[in-house]
Enzyme design. Sequence first.
Site, PDB file in Angstrom:
ATOM      1  N   CYS A   2      61.415  57.802  44.057  1.00  0.00           N
ATOM      2  CA  CYS A   2      62.657  58.552  43.964  1.00  0.00           C
ATOM      3  C   CYS A   2      62.970  58.829  42.495  1.00  0.00           C
ATOM      4  O   CYS A   2      62.340  58.273  41.596  1.00  0.00           O
ATOM      5  CB  CYS A   2      63.813  57.734  44.541  1.00  0.00           C
ATOM      6  SG  CYS A   2      63.522  57.263  46.246  1.00  0.00           S
ATOM      7  N   CYS A 241      54.978  49.087  36.800  1.00  0.00           N
ATOM      8  CA  CYS A 241      53.979  49.807  37.610  1.00  0.00           C
ATOM      9  C   CYS A 241      53.059  50.639  36.714  1.00  0.00           C
ATOM     10  O   CYS A 241      53.466  51.663  36.170  1.00  0.00           O
ATOM     11  CB  CYS A 241      54.683  50.724  38.605  1.00  0.00           C
ATOM     12  SG  CYS A 241      53.558  51.862  39.423  1.00  0.00           S
ATOM     13  N   CYS A 400      51.050  50.119  48.177  1.00  0.00           N
ATOM     14  CA  CYS A 400      52.111  49.618  47.297  1.00  0.00           C
ATOM     15  C   CYS A 400      53.259  49.069  48.133  1.00  0.00           C
ATOM     16  O   CYS A 400      53.696  49.697  49.089  1.00  0.00           O
ATOM     17  CB  CYS A 400      52.619  50.745  46.405  1.00  0.00           C
ATOM     18  SG  CYS A 400      53.977  50.208  45.348  1.00  0.00           S
ATOM     19  N   CYS A 450      51.993  45.592  36.772  1.00  0.00           N
ATOM     20  CA  CYS A 450      51.533  45.439  38.153  1.00  0.00           C
ATOM     21  C   CYS A 450      50.288  46.308  38.351  1.00  0.00           C
ATOM     22  O   CYS A 450      50.286  47.483  37.983  1.00  0.00           O
ATOM     23  CB  CYS A 450      52.622  45.879  39.129  1.00  0.00           C
ATOM     24  SG  CYS A 450      52.066  45.873  40.850  1.00  0.00           S
TER      25      CYS A 450
HETATM   26 FE1  SF4 Z   1      52.501  50.574  40.960  1.00  0.00          FE
HETATM   27 FE2  SF4 Z   1      51.992  48.037  41.612  1.00  0.00          FE
HETATM   28 FE3  SF4 Z   1      52.772  49.797  43.436  1.00  0.00          FE
HETATM   29 FE4  SF4 Z   1      50.330  50.005  42.380  1.00  0.00          FE
HETATM   30  S1  SF4 Z   1      51.136  48.302  43.640  1.00  0.00           S
HETATM   31  S2  SF4 Z   1      51.762  51.694  42.738  1.00  0.00           S
HETATM   32  S3  SF4 Z   1      50.734  49.388  40.268  1.00  0.00           S
HETATM   33  S4  SF4 Z   1      53.992  49.046  41.716  1.00  0.00           S
END
Ligand code: SF4
Length: 462
Positions: A2, A241, A400, A450
């Site tokens: 979002c 992320c 994810c 992550c």
């Molecule tokens: Fe991003 Fe972690 Fe989700 Fe992969 S798992 S899209 S690195 S938040």
Amino acid sequence: MCGIFGVFNAGGEAAEQVAIGLHALQHRAIDYAGIVSTDGQNFFVEKGAGTARQVFSEDSGRLSRLHGPSALGHIRYPTVTDDETRDNIQPIVMSCEAGQFALAHNGNLTNVAALRRELEKRGGPLKTSMDTECFGRLFCEAGGLIVAKIAQAVGQIRGTVTMCMLFKDCLIGIRDPSGCNPLSIGRRENTWFLASETCAFDMVEADFVRHVRPGEVVFLSRRGITSHILKNPLGIPRSGCIFQNIYYMFPSSLSDIGMDLDETDRNSEEISDFRLRLGRRLAELFPVPDADVVMPVPDSANLIAAGWTTKRPAVMSVPAILRNHYLGRTFIAADQAVRNARLRQKLSVCKAQFAGKVVVVIDDSIVRGNTMRFLVRLVRSAGARASHIISASPRIKWSCRYGIDTPTDGELLASRMTTEEMRAFFAVDSLNFLPIKELRALSPKPESCCYACMTGRYPLPE
Ligand code: SF4
């Protein structure tokens, strides 16, 4: 995924500013848009299906009904848990003893099922199927001042919350301790802004002030910025992320993912720099000695391919894969049939640039593989002598859980096939992925990122 954009104290043009900000964030979601404004007394709500430009077009008259100097907006991608019969467009407006407020969320609560059961047992049915309302209800149930209520709500959720709340006299930004999703503060004289990405500040002529820190709550009001750091009793690790840097974020946005936090919290890298670094490293690892041309899959791989050619200057970079910019991203279209139709309408190639050539196609990632398979067919039918694929992401094998709308594990091509099987599936001469250790090495602080969709190691407690 979002996008959130909020403004505090913008005179009479708050809703217009938010519509512009949402438009700048449109690459993050294209299905729904909403704005809530306040004149300090009342709240005004306008929402609809479509992009910000469609929902808030001049003809719609919606902006003229959004009064007041402060406003909060949201663009949204629907999730599999959506129930179309319920009002699932944000921001949502709620009310408790702290006052009326609007709430906009980027992220995903992984304990939403348990939370819903408990909340409905205690307080009756929730109005929407969004996890955002669960956070709002937790906030309303909690006692104390606003910041204490936020801390109690954040303490009961698992997963990720990057949240903005608009009250009659302040705009609040919340980033949970993982810092998984971005949120930044901007300023234009006495007007304050919060945005999912800093690229939106340029559109409203605001200056980037700093990122909201992981685990921080900021209040933007007539008194300026007030900051509170949330306690972190579960020891939730910082987990920005990394996939947003590779794929989602706009190239001109600043990211603090994987960066040291200095005392001014301004330490950032522009996404364009990250993608150029990524491309340079890919060229060192996968030089494709007989390549004639390199072609990026637009738009997110453009800078990655530019980085690749700085190390392989003899290879011409030809933007011969063309994207129709008036359609949304295939990856963030909710339904497979819609995705396929958009793909056909979205991508085309300049055939003359492929005939007799050894072609390197560079993409940011391979998720379902539909886009790449479609493109490689176009490249081969245009007469390419050989074709090679380089993916700037490692193999995406796990879904994810934190708010990026990747498909389920079974829909991810790399979860079903080995690299050699994928190469045969695409019918290319070679297929290479950036190794995970190389991706980690590109981040100054890999332990603060992550990588779960690439490693299966989810960093946050369930
Ligand atoms: Fe991003 Fe972690 Fe989700 Fe992969 S798992 S899209 S690195 S938040």
